[in-house]
Write a protein that holds these residues in place. Structure first.
Motif, PDB file in Angstrom:
ATOM      1  N   GLN A 125       0.834  -1.211  -0.108  1.00 35.54           N
ATOM      2  CA  GLN A 125       0.039   0.052   0.049  1.00 35.54           C
ATOM      3  C   GLN A 125       0.830   1.488  -0.188  1.00 35.54           C
ATOM      4  O   GLN A 125       0.670   2.173  -0.772  1.00 35.54           O
ATOM      5  CB  GLN A 125      -1.006   0.149   1.177  1.00 35.54           C
ATOM      6  CG  GLN A 125      -1.965  -1.155   1.109  1.00 35.54           C
ATOM      7  CD  GLN A 125      -2.851  -1.055   2.573  1.00 35.54           C
ATOM      8  OE1 GLN A 125      -2.294  -0.648   3.377  1.00 35.54           O
ATOM      9  NE2 GLN A 125      -3.891  -1.691   2.411  1.00 35.54           N
ATOM     10  N   LEU A 126       1.952   1.068   0.784  1.00 36.85           N
ATOM     11  CA  LEU A 126       2.864   2.539   1.037  1.00 36.85           C
ATOM     12  C   LEU A 126       3.548   2.650  -0.314  1.00 36.85           C
ATOM     13  O   LEU A 126       3.840   3.755  -1.011  1.00 36.85           O
ATOM     14  CB  LEU A 126       3.805   2.276   2.121  1.00 36.85           C
ATOM     15  CG  LEU A 126       3.187   2.620   3.321  1.00 36.85           C
ATOM     16  CD1 LEU A 126       4.410   2.024   4.570  1.00 36.85           C
ATOM     17  CD2 LEU A 126       2.688   3.882   3.402  1.00 36.85           C
ATOM     18  N   GLN A 183       2.533   1.547  -3.348  1.00 41.71           N
ATOM     19  CA  GLN A 183       1.514   2.385  -4.194  1.00 41.71           C
ATOM     20  C   GLN A 183       1.052   3.797  -3.991  1.00 41.71           C
ATOM     21  O   GLN A 183       1.050   4.781  -4.906  1.00 41.71           O
ATOM     22  CB  GLN A 183       0.060   1.516  -4.323  1.00 41.71           C
ATOM     23  CG  GLN A 183       0.297   0.011  -4.643  1.00 41.71           C
ATOM     24  CD  GLN A 183      -1.115  -0.764  -4.445  1.00 41.71           C
ATOM     25  OE1 GLN A 183      -1.702  -0.205  -3.439  1.00 41.71           O
ATOM     26  NE2 GLN A 183      -1.290  -1.801  -5.158  1.00 41.71           N
ATOM     27  N   LEU A 184       0.986   3.906  -2.957  1.00 43.77           N
ATOM     28  CA  LEU A 184       0.991   5.764  -2.401  1.00 43.77           C
ATOM     29  C   LEU A 184       2.022   6.454  -3.059  1.00 43.77           C
ATOM     30  O   LEU A 184       2.273   7.541  -3.415  1.00 43.77           O
ATOM     31  CB  LEU A 184       0.781   5.722  -0.941  1.00 43.77           C
ATOM     32  CG  LEU A 184       0.520   7.060  -0.526  1.00 43.77           C
ATOM     33  CD1 LEU A 184      -0.779   7.759  -1.022  1.00 43.77           C
ATOM     34  CD2 LEU A 184       0.255   7.066   0.927  1.00 43.77           C
ATOM     35  N   CYS A 219      -3.576   3.582  -2.316  1.00 41.91           N
ATOM     36  CA  CYS A 219      -3.139   2.559  -1.515  1.00 41.91           C
ATOM     37  C   CYS A 219      -4.454   1.773  -1.086  1.00 41.91           C
ATOM     38  O   CYS A 219      -4.254   0.544  -0.594  1.00 41.91           O
ATOM     39  CB  CYS A 219      -2.496   2.984  -0.232  1.00 41.91           C
ATOM     40  SG  CYS A 219      -3.319   4.485   0.573  1.00 41.91           S
TER      41      CYS A 219
END
Length: 143
Positions: free
Chosen positions: A104-105, A107-108, A139
């Motif tokens: 997720q991080l 993607q962010l 994310c």
């Protein structure tokens, strides 16, 4: 040795030692005439055992059970194995969760092109603001 010396020898702070005593993990030591606690080698070893278990992120309830096995070692190997297997399952679940968090991080982080420096919109902040408004973000695309 006094509690300060025990704390220094084990790397466990004084308040934690007192907490372990209160919780029954560490038996209260004998007292000197002046009322100070007088710790000896057995308390140092037990506290080191507790510290090692906590470094393995074992819950205090499990540490207490392990100490019970140490105190009465007759035929508890299967119980100890099961306890460690349970801890291993918890660690594996956390690792899976941490890998998802990393994804997720990443993607962010991919929303930042790094070309703007201090000026211009920040893709990461835009994504976080969108998420705060309940919109999909990089994310968490499926909200």
């Amino acid at each position: 040795m006094q509690i300060k010396e025990l704390a220094r020898a084990t790397g466990v702070d004084v308040e934690t030692i007192r907490f372990y005593e209160k919780e029954g993990l560490l038996p209260e030591p004998a007292r000197l005439d002046n009322g100070y606690r007088n710790y000896a080698q057995p308390q140092l070893e037990r506290l080191s055992f507790i510290r090692h278990c906590r470094a393995l992120d074992m819950p205090l309830a499990d540490v207490k059970r392990l100490l019970g096995f140490v105190d009465d070692p007759q035929g508890h190997c299967l119980n100890v194995d099961a306890l460690v297997d349970d801890q291993l399952s918890r660690v594996r679940a956390r690792l899976k969760s941490m890998r998802a968090l990393e994804k997720q991080l990443l993607q962010l982080r991919s929303r930042c092109n790094g070309e703007h420096g201090d000026a211009g919109p920040c893709g990461i902040l835009d994504e976080l603001v969108s998420a705060a408004h309940g919109e999909a973000c990089a994310c968490h695309p499926e909200q």
